[in-house]
Design a protein around this motif. Structure first.
Motif, PDB file in Angstrom:
ATOM      1  N   LEU A 218     -11.821  14.676 -39.887  1.00  0.00           N
ATOM      2  CA  LEU A 218     -12.548  12.982 -39.073  1.00  0.00           C
ATOM      3  C   LEU A 218     -12.316  12.681 -38.202  1.00  0.00           C
ATOM      4  O   LEU A 218     -11.693  12.203 -37.786  1.00  0.00           O
ATOM      5  N   LEU A 219     -13.693  12.850 -37.726  1.00  0.00           N
ATOM      6  CA  LEU A 219     -14.105  11.939 -36.391  1.00  0.00           C
ATOM      7  C   LEU A 219     -14.412  10.790 -35.826  1.00  0.00           C
ATOM      8  O   LEU A 219     -15.138  10.377 -37.203  1.00  0.00           O
ATOM      9  N   VAL A 220     -13.757  10.003 -35.252  1.00  0.00           N
ATOM     10  CA  VAL A 220     -15.157   9.343 -34.899  1.00  0.00           C
ATOM     11  C   VAL A 220     -14.841   8.890 -33.026  1.00  0.00           C
ATOM     12  O   VAL A 220     -13.936   8.793 -32.120  1.00  0.00           O
ATOM     13  N   LEU A 221     -16.313   8.938 -32.600  1.00  0.00           N
ATOM     14  CA  LEU A 221     -16.212   9.108 -31.129  1.00  0.00           C
ATOM     15  C   LEU A 221     -16.782   7.131 -30.754  1.00  0.00           C
ATOM     16  O   LEU A 221     -17.773   6.747 -31.280  1.00  0.00           O
ATOM     17  N   GLY A 222     -15.965   6.772 -29.638  1.00  0.00           N
ATOM     18  CA  GLY A 222     -16.750   5.862 -29.112  1.00  0.00           C
ATOM     19  C   GLY A 222     -16.902   5.497 -28.296  1.00  0.00           C
ATOM     20  O   GLY A 222     -16.837   6.578 -27.768  1.00  0.00           O
ATOM     21  N   MET A 223     -18.371   4.421 -28.219  1.00  0.00           N
ATOM     22  CA  MET A 223     -19.516   4.622 -27.761  1.00  0.00           C
ATOM     23  C   MET A 223     -18.895   3.479 -25.894  1.00  0.00           C
ATOM     24  O   MET A 223     -18.402   2.766 -26.628  1.00  0.00           O
ATOM     25  N   ARG A 224     -19.654   3.509 -24.745  1.00  0.00           N
ATOM     26  CA  ARG A 224     -19.374   2.296 -23.774  1.00  0.00           C
ATOM     27  C   ARG A 224     -20.051   1.333 -24.198  1.00  0.00           C
ATOM     28  O   ARG A 224     -19.321   0.487 -23.546  1.00  0.00           O
ATOM     29  N   ASP A 225     -21.184   1.029 -25.173  1.00  0.00           N
ATOM     30  CA  ASP A 225     -22.005   0.079 -25.758  1.00  0.00           C
ATOM     31  C   ASP A 225     -20.870  -0.497 -26.920  1.00  0.00           C
ATOM     32  O   ASP A 225     -21.451  -1.398 -27.382  1.00  0.00           O
ATOM     33  N   GLY A 226     -20.363  -0.079 -27.371  1.00  0.00           N
ATOM     34  CA  GLY A 226     -18.853  -0.437 -28.355  1.00  0.00           C
ATOM     35  C   GLY A 226     -19.545  -0.120 -29.676  1.00  0.00           C
ATOM     36  O   GLY A 226     -18.549   0.100 -30.836  1.00  0.00           O
ATOM     37  N   SER A 227     -20.469   0.623 -29.799  1.00  0.00           N
ATOM     38  CA  SER A 227     -20.942   1.852 -30.951  1.00  0.00           C
ATOM     39  C   SER A 227     -20.418   2.962 -31.012  1.00  0.00           C
ATOM     40  O   SER A 227     -19.085   3.187 -30.712  1.00  0.00           O
ATOM     41  N   TYR A 228     -20.313   3.647 -32.075  1.00  0.00           N
ATOM     42  CA  TYR A 228     -19.618   4.052 -32.446  1.00  0.00           C
ATOM     43  C   TYR A 228     -20.350   6.011 -33.492  1.00  0.00           C
ATOM     44  O   TYR A 228     -21.244   5.169 -33.895  1.00  0.00           O
ATOM     45  N   VAL A 229     -20.211   6.521 -33.440  1.00  0.00           N
ATOM     46  CA  VAL A 229     -20.582   7.388 -34.676  1.00  0.00           C
ATOM     47  C   VAL A 229     -19.254   8.920 -34.815  1.00  0.00           C
ATOM     48  O   VAL A 229     -18.043   8.599 -34.365  1.00  0.00           O
ATOM     49  N   THR A 230     -19.946   9.572 -35.826  1.00  0.00           N
ATOM     50  CA  THR A 230     -18.499   9.513 -36.644  1.00  0.00           C
ATOM     51  C   THR A 230     -18.704  10.520 -37.572  1.00  0.00           C
ATOM     52  O   THR A 230     -20.768  11.288 -37.983  1.00  0.00           O
ATOM     53  N   TRP A 231     -17.682  11.648 -37.825  1.00  0.00           N
ATOM     54  CA  TRP A 231     -18.333  12.786 -38.902  1.00  0.00           C
ATOM     55  C   TRP A 231     -17.600  12.820 -39.606  1.00  0.00           C
ATOM     56  O   TRP A 231     -16.035  13.191 -38.808  1.00  0.00           O
ATOM     57  N   SER A 232     -17.005  13.487 -40.679  1.00  0.00           N
ATOM     58  CA  SER A 232     -15.887  14.586 -41.364  1.00  0.00           C
ATOM     59  C   SER A 232     -16.555  15.236 -42.050  1.00  0.00           C
ATOM     60  O   SER A 232     -17.406  15.737 -42.898  1.00  0.00           O
ATOM     61  N   THR A 233     -15.428  16.354 -43.154  1.00  0.00           N
ATOM     62  CA  THR A 233     -15.708  17.065 -43.792  1.00  0.00           C
ATOM     63  C   THR A 233     -15.832  16.784 -44.941  1.00  0.00           C
ATOM     64  O   THR A 233     -15.738  17.187 -46.756  1.00  0.00           O
ATOM     65  N   TYR A 234     -15.568  15.517 -45.391  1.00  0.00           N
ATOM     66  CA  TYR A 234     -15.592  14.878 -47.051  1.00  0.00           C
ATOM     67  C   TYR A 234     -17.133  14.751 -46.760  1.00  0.00           C
ATOM     68  O   TYR A 234     -17.262  13.211 -46.213  1.00  0.00           O
ATOM     69  N   SER A 235     -17.382  14.419 -47.834  1.00  0.00           N
ATOM     70  CA  SER A 235     -18.809  14.443 -48.113  1.00  0.00           C
ATOM     71  C   SER A 235     -19.061  12.466 -48.314  1.00  0.00           C
ATOM     72  O   SER A 235     -20.127  12.629 -48.285  1.00  0.00           O
ATOM     73  N   ASN A 236     -18.418  11.761 -49.544  1.00  0.00           N
ATOM     74  CA  ASN A 236     -18.186  10.934 -49.589  1.00  0.00           C
ATOM     75  C   ASN A 236     -17.964   9.571 -48.659  1.00  0.00           C
ATOM     76  O   ASN A 236     -18.957   9.383 -47.983  1.00  0.00           O
ATOM     77  N   PHE A 237     -17.280  10.344 -47.349  1.00  0.00           N
ATOM     78  CA  PHE A 237     -17.318   9.235 -46.552  1.00  0.00           C
ATOM     79  C   PHE A 237     -18.974   9.188 -45.693  1.00  0.00           C
ATOM     80  O   PHE A 237     -19.009   8.285 -45.247  1.00  0.00           O
ATOM     81  N   ASN A 238     -19.627  10.984 -45.623  1.00  0.00           N
ATOM     82  CA  ASN A 238     -20.417  10.989 -44.526  1.00  0.00           C
ATOM     83  C   ASN A 238     -21.536   9.888 -45.813  1.00  0.00           C
ATOM     84  O   ASN A 238     -22.243   9.707 -44.581  1.00  0.00           O
ATOM     85  N   LEU A 239     -21.497  10.094 -46.521  1.00  0.00           N
ATOM     86  CA  LEU A 239     -22.647   9.156 -47.378  1.00  0.00           C
ATOM     87  C   LEU A 239     -22.367   7.907 -46.657  1.00  0.00           C
ATOM     88  O   LEU A 239     -23.263   7.186 -47.111  1.00  0.00           O
ATOM     89  N   LEU A 240     -21.179   7.550 -47.067  1.00  0.00           N
ATOM     90  CA  LEU A 240     -21.314   5.938 -46.309  1.00  0.00           C
ATOM     91  C   LEU A 240     -21.484   5.105 -44.896  1.00  0.00           C
ATOM     92  O   LEU A 240     -21.754   4.402 -45.581  1.00  0.00           O
ATOM     93  N   GLU A 241     -21.614   6.241 -44.017  1.00  0.00           N
ATOM     94  CA  GLU A 241     -21.232   6.569 -42.276  1.00  0.00           C
ATOM     95  C   GLU A 241     -22.819   7.153 -41.993  1.00  0.00           C
ATOM     96  O   GLU A 241     -22.628   7.448 -41.237  1.00  0.00           O
ATOM     97  N   GLN A 242     -23.662   6.909 -43.006  1.00  0.00           N
ATOM     98  CA  GLN A 242     -25.160   7.489 -42.232  1.00  0.00           C
ATOM     99  C   GLN A 242     -25.856   6.969 -41.204  1.00  0.00           C
ATOM    100  O   GLN A 242     -26.472   7.754 -40.351  1.00  0.00           O
ATOM    101  N   SER A 243     -25.520   5.656 -41.513  1.00  0.00           N
ATOM    102  CA  SER A 243     -26.025   5.607 -40.355  1.00  0.00           C
ATOM    103  C   SER A 243     -25.460   5.292 -38.703  1.00  0.00           C
ATOM    104  O   SER A 243     -25.823   5.466 -37.346  1.00  0.00           O
TER     105      SER A 243
END
Length: 310
Positions: free
Chosen positions: A68-93
């Motif tokens: 499970l990976l979360v990268l934080g950006m300088r502007d306060g946003s983030y991008v994420t990814w995991s090997t768990y399909s349900n999590f990826n569906l919930l975090e599509q944006s």
């Protein structure tokens, strides 16, 4: 003519008394003073009963390819990814798909993996400045020497910086953390449950705070010990953000509760070492009391005929 000793033997002198006499009472007191004080001294000097012991064992660890990976950006946003399909569906944006490479290595060829090498290339855009990394790696963890411990464990890898990063390097160890000693035998599978519920469809079940709250309530867990993380800046145009490093599985010093026979064996040795001194002293006391007839007894000596040579 010179005289030489041809043979010798001790003379047995017996001191007798009736059951209800001062001599009998004296012997009972001597017995009590011989047996009980060494027990009290051994117990009060600490360490008589072994409550904890330890041994060394290298765990059997297998990477379960859970990330499970979360990268934080300088502007306060983030991008994420995991090997768990349900999590990826919930975090599509916020979802971003990295290139992941992992490899486990058995350095000493003993049949147990000693290290996990990982490398993730995250294709963030040039306008996204990565300032923090939070990543969970999931493992299958086993101990077998005394009690059999089998659990799912994790390594949490993180880093934050004011400068936008290009690469994060984390080399460390997967260390065991015990809140209570292990048992000396039996099977412990209390924590062989999923750290991240991949079947859940609720976002809160995948938040780091919720995952850590459940994980830290365990009596047995693992953590990632990285003393020298490296944060590199200067990401070039069109280049991915890289996360690389390794997780070693070192030999652990494991505390456990000794079994009955081990406890008795160590306690008996300490008791006996003090008992020998008291036996010696009390023998001297008895010899003085009876030979000087401080307490009157019936003295029985060997007959004269047995003491003379034929």
């Amino acid at each position: 003519m010179a005289v030489v000793e041809l043979h010798s033997h001790p003379v047995l002198v017996k001191y007798r008394a009736s059951l209800c006499t001062r001599g009998t009472i004296f012997m009972i007191i001597v017995f009590i003073l011989t047996v009980i004080p060494p027990l009290l001294i051994a117990y009060r000097s600490e360490g008589f009963w072994i409550r904890e012991a330890f041994y060394r064992e290298q765990p059997s660890v297998v990477f379960k390819h859970g990330i499970l990976l979360v990268l934080g950006m300088r502007d306060g946003s983030y991008v994420t990814w995991s090997t768990y399909s349900n999590f990826n569906l919930l975090e599509q944006s916020h979802l971003i798909i990295p290139v992941v490479k992992t490899r486990e290595e058995d350095v000493n060829r003993d049949g147990k993996s000693d290290k996990l090498h990982f490398n993730l290339e995250v294709p963030v855009s040039d306008s996204q400045d990565v300032v923090s990394v939070e990543m969970i790696l999931v493992f299958d963890y086993k101990l077998n020497r005394f009690s059999t411990l089998h659990m799912e464990s994790m390594a949490f890898i993180q880093r934050a910086s004011f400068a936008a990063g290009a690469k994060f390097v984390a080399e460390g160890d997967l260390r065991l953390q015990l809140k209570q000693p292990l048992a000396h035998k039996g099977s412990d599978t209390r924590y062989n449950v999923a750290i991240i519920d991949e079947n859940s469809v609720f976002v809160e079940d995948y938040t780091l705070s919720n995952i850590f709250s459940n994980y830290l309530s365990r009596n047995v867990s693992t953590y990632f010990d990285c003393k020298y993380p490296i944060w590199q800046t200067g990401r070039g145009a069109g280049q991915p953000f890289i996360i690389t490093g390794s997780v070693s599985y070192p030999e652990e010093l494991i505390i456990y509760i000794p079994g009955f026979w081990q406890t008795i064996k160590m306690g008996w040795i300490q008791y006996l070492s003090v008992l020998v001194i008291f036996v010696f002293l009390m023998e001297k006391v008895k010899m003085f009391v009876f030979e000087n007839q401080v307490i009157t007894t019936i003295i029985e000596r060997p007959s004269a005929s047995k003491n003379h040579a034929m």
